[in-house]
Every structure is written in structure tokens, then in C-alpha cells.
Motif scaffolding. Structure first.
Motif, PDB file in Angstrom:
ATOM      1  N   GLY A 140       0.532   4.850  -5.960  1.00 47.81           N
ATOM      2  CA  GLY A 140      -0.819   4.919  -5.442  1.00 47.81           C
ATOM      3  C   GLY A 140      -1.472   6.264  -5.708  1.00 47.81           C
ATOM      4  N   LEU A 153      -5.242  -3.348  -9.768  1.00 48.24           N
ATOM      5  CA  LEU A 153      -4.439  -2.683  -8.734  1.00 48.24           C
ATOM      6  C   LEU A 153      -3.492  -3.645  -8.034  1.00 48.24           C
ATOM      7  CD1 LEU A 153      -3.961  -0.156  -6.857  1.00 48.24           C
ATOM      8  CD2 LEU A 153      -5.899  -0.976  -5.498  1.00 48.24           C
ATOM      9  N   GLY A 158      -1.390  -0.834  -1.377  1.00 49.55           N
ATOM     10  CA  GLY A 158      -2.484  -1.020  -2.322  1.00 49.55           C
ATOM     11  C   GLY A 158      -3.858  -1.107  -1.682  1.00 49.55           C
TER      12      GLY A 158
END
Length: 209
Positions: A36, A53, A62
Motif C-alpha cells: 500500500g 488496486l 486496500g
């Protein structure tokens, strides 16, 4: 060529997407992130125009990465690309600012359709999910306790979880110790907790820090 950033902790997934998108004329993968934090750094430096993502990353959740991307670049389209079912995560992701939600087992033409949709400024959901949304049969997803915190409370939460003393937090945020104590009390109340140790456990469990 549309510049894409892929954030996924599995090299095989990133490699597969890179190979697939290399065969198209309108997409170019300019950056890859395995965590991340890497994704957040690359959003600032890569000049990407869309982000693919994953929800499951080793350091940050996420959806938390999504929220932080939106704070830095509110107009950057982020397409969630996950193995989790749409039923569980699609609505929370869309509510957090995602431009679309795509399951990892989606066929190639659906991946391209999703990318082209979000780049065009629209939101993307799969045909199946669209039908279920219209029918009202999709789970809205559970709201996590920390989602009720303000931005300032969230900042205090993260510092408390790292063991930073109240006086130092006050210095960092340019506030009085009394104000920080008030924020701490509010955080404990909203999360139904009684100690900093519980805060630390919560932050680790939800990969917020």
C-alpha cells in the motif's frame, strides 16, 4: 497511451496484467506496487492516470489506500481489482471513492471495458452486480468502527497505536495536550475500547497504520 499503476502483492498477477495490457494499443503500465505504501508513493511520482488496486495488501488495507489516494488526488480513477466477491466489498469500495469494482476472475474483455469506463469518467460495475443493485439484493457491507472517526481523530488514532505520548502528539499536530486527551476519549468511545493497547491491536488487525 493511458498510464496505469498496478498495486497487487502477487507478482504473478502483476505480470499477467502487464502481458495482457501490453497487447492493447491504448494502455501502458508505468508502475507496479507490491504494498500500500509503495502504491501511495507511486501515485505521487509515476504520473499514472488510473490505478488498479487490490484490497489485500501486506501493509495497508486496500480500502484505506483508496481513501488516502483520494485525499492526494481526488480525481484519479481507482479501479478495485480483487478476488473478494462483489457482494461483500463492491459497495464499501464505491462508497470510499472507487471508480469501479472488478473481480480477478473477470474475462479480459471485461477488464478492458472497466478500464475504459473509469478513464472516461464513469463508474464501472459488472453486469451481474448492476442487475443486483437495481434489484436491491446487494449487501451494503458492514461499516467498520474507525470509519466513524474524523480525519483528525484518525491521525490521533494512528499516533496512539505507535505508542507516541500525548505530549508529542500535541506537538506534532500543533494542539494542546488537553485537546489530544479529548480526541483520545472520543476515539475510545467510538471504537468501544478502554486502552491504547486495544487501539494498537485494532490498527494492526485492520492494517490502518
Amino acid at each position: 497511451m493511458v498510464k496505469i499503476l498496478i498495486a497487487d502483492d502477487h507478482a504473478v498477477v502483476r505480470g499477467g496484467l502487464r502481458q495482457f495490457l501490453a497487447s492493447t494499443e491504448d494502455f501502458d503500465i508505468v508502475a507496479e506496487a507490491a504494498t500500500g505504501q509503495e502504491a501511495l508513493d507511486m501515485v505521487r511520482s509515476s504520473g499514472c492516470e488510473v490505478v488498479l488496486l487490490d484490497i489485500t495488501l501486506p501493509d495497508l488495507n486496500g480500502l484505506e489506500v483508496l481513501k488516502r489516494i483520494k485525499q492526494v488526488k481526488p480525481t484519479l480513477p481507482v479501479l478495485i481489482f480483487s478476488m473478494f466477491s462483489e457482494d461483500e466489498f463492491a459497495l464499501p469500495a464505491l462508497n470510499a471513492g472507487a471508480s469501479g469494482y472488478l473481480n480477478k476472475d473477470s474475462p479480459p474483455n471485461q477488464i478492458l471495458a472497466a478500464l475504459r469506463t473509469v478513464i472516461g469518467g464513469a463508474r464501472y460495475v459488472s453486469p451481474t452486480l448492476a442487475e443486483r443493485l437495481l434489484a436491491g439484493t446487494v449487501n451494503a457491507g458492514k461499516r467498520l468502527p474507525h470509519e466513524a472517526l474524523s480525519q483528525r481523530e484518525m491521525a490521533v488514532l494512528l499516533l496512539l497505536s505507535k505508542g507516541v505520548p500525548l505530549t508529542q502528539i500535541a506537538d506534532q499536530l500543533h494542539l494542546s495536550v488537553k485537546t489530544i486527551s479529548t480526541y483520545r476519549a472520543r476515539i475510545l468511545e467510538k471504537l468501544d475500547m478502554h486502552s491504547n493497547a486495544e487501539i494498537t491491536r485494532y490498527v494492526l488487525q485492520h492494517k490502518l497504520g
